[in-house]
Design an enzyme around this catalytic site. Structure first.
Site, PDB file in Angstrom:
ATOM      1  N   ARG A   1      17.092  31.649 -66.046  1.00  0.00           N
ATOM      2  CA  ARG A   1      17.347  31.952 -64.639  1.00  0.00           C
ATOM      3  C   ARG A   1      16.050  31.853 -63.838  1.00  0.00           C
ATOM      4  NH1 ARG A   1      22.469  32.593 -64.585  1.00  0.00           N
ATOM      5  NH2 ARG A   1      23.460  33.667 -66.305  1.00  0.00           N
ATOM      6  N   ASP A   2      16.153  31.237 -62.662  1.00  0.00           N
ATOM      7  CA  ASP A   2      15.001  31.112 -61.769  1.00  0.00           C
ATOM      8  C   ASP A   2      14.623  32.497 -61.250  1.00  0.00           C
ATOM      9  OD1 ASP A   2      13.452  30.581 -59.234  1.00  0.00           O
ATOM     10  OD2 ASP A   2      13.900  28.514 -59.774  1.00  0.00           O
ATOM     11  N   ILE A   3      13.316  32.797 -61.195  1.00  0.00           N
ATOM     12  CA  ILE A   3      12.883  34.121 -60.725  1.00  0.00           C
ATOM     13  C   ILE A   3      12.935  34.238 -59.199  1.00  0.00           C
ATOM     14  CG2 ILE A   3      11.453  34.604 -62.747  1.00  0.00           C
ATOM     15  CD1 ILE A   3       8.998  33.941 -60.958  1.00  0.00           C
TER      16      ILE A   3
ATOM     17  N   ASN B   1      13.029  17.849 -58.726  1.00  0.00           N
ATOM     18  CA  ASN B   1      11.952  17.582 -57.778  1.00  0.00           C
ATOM     19  C   ASN B   1      10.871  16.748 -58.461  1.00  0.00           C
ATOM     20  OD1 ASN B   1      13.193  19.292 -55.834  1.00  0.00           O
ATOM     21  ND2 ASN B   1      12.292  21.059 -56.826  1.00  0.00           N
TER      22      ASN B   1
ATOM     23  N   VAL C   1       5.904  23.066 -60.633  1.00  0.00           N
ATOM     24  CA  VAL C   1       5.563  23.169 -62.054  1.00  0.00           C
ATOM     25  C   VAL C   1       5.711  21.770 -62.635  1.00  0.00           C
ATOM     26  CG1 VAL C   1       6.118  24.198 -64.282  1.00  0.00           C
ATOM     27  CG2 VAL C   1       6.359  25.563 -62.196  1.00  0.00           C
TER      28      VAL C   1
ATOM     29  N   HIS D   1      12.067  19.562 -64.977  1.00  0.00           N
ATOM     30  CA  HIS D   1      13.078  20.613 -64.978  1.00  0.00           C
ATOM     31  C   HIS D   1      14.189  20.271 -64.005  1.00  0.00           C
ATOM     32  CE1 HIS D   1       9.973  21.807 -62.061  1.00  0.00           C
ATOM     33  NE2 HIS D   1      10.889  22.523 -61.421  1.00  0.00           N
TER      34      HIS D   1
ATOM     35  N   HIS E   1      17.253  21.828 -61.819  1.00  0.00           N
ATOM     36  CA  HIS E   1      17.816  23.048 -61.231  1.00  0.00           C
ATOM     37  C   HIS E   1      19.335  22.906 -61.187  1.00  0.00           C
ATOM     38  CE1 HIS E   1      13.983  24.459 -59.224  1.00  0.00           C
ATOM     39  NE2 HIS E   1      13.700  23.178 -59.397  1.00  0.00           N
TER      40      HIS E   1
END
Length: 113
Positions: A30-32, A86, A95, A99, A101
């Site tokens: 999970r994204d923070i 991205n 980052v 990745h 999303h």
């Protein structure tokens, strides 16, 4: 593993995360700082900095198939969701480890910001 990569450190368990999915090739958490009620990041265990650096079509195909599995697991497939990858500064990449999303759980506007 890249020594200075945040996501490599998450995969190694050096930085805590809320795991959503894990197998030999991918890790999802999970994204923070979520941009939607459901915001999961799917990362390959293999360090590749940018999507434009990827040379293995199998890795990218499996990344999407893994994300499909997670979207279903998260209950997003009935109403819809969005995938985002991205690339570089202008693309919003902060980052430098590929990745994907997964965003869902509410209507998503277009175009994005």
């Amino acid at each position: 593993m890249a020594e200075d990569c945040l996501f490599c450190k998450i995969i190694a368990g050096e930085i805590p995360s809320t795991e959503v999915y894990s197998d030999d090739e991918f890790y999802a958490f999970r994204d923070i700082n979520p941009g939607a009620p459901t915001h999961v990041l799917v990362i390959p265990r293999q360090h590749v900095a940018r999507i434009t650096d990827a040379e293995d079509p199998e890795l990218i195909g499996k990344l999407v198939l893994c994300a499909n599995k997670i979207a279903k697991q998260e209950g997003l497939t009935e109403k819809g969701f969005r995938y985002v990858i991205n690339c570089d500064e202008w693309g919003g990449q902060t980052v430098f480890h590929i990745h994907l999303h997964i965003l869902g759980g509410r209507p998503l506007a277009w175009p994005p910001g």
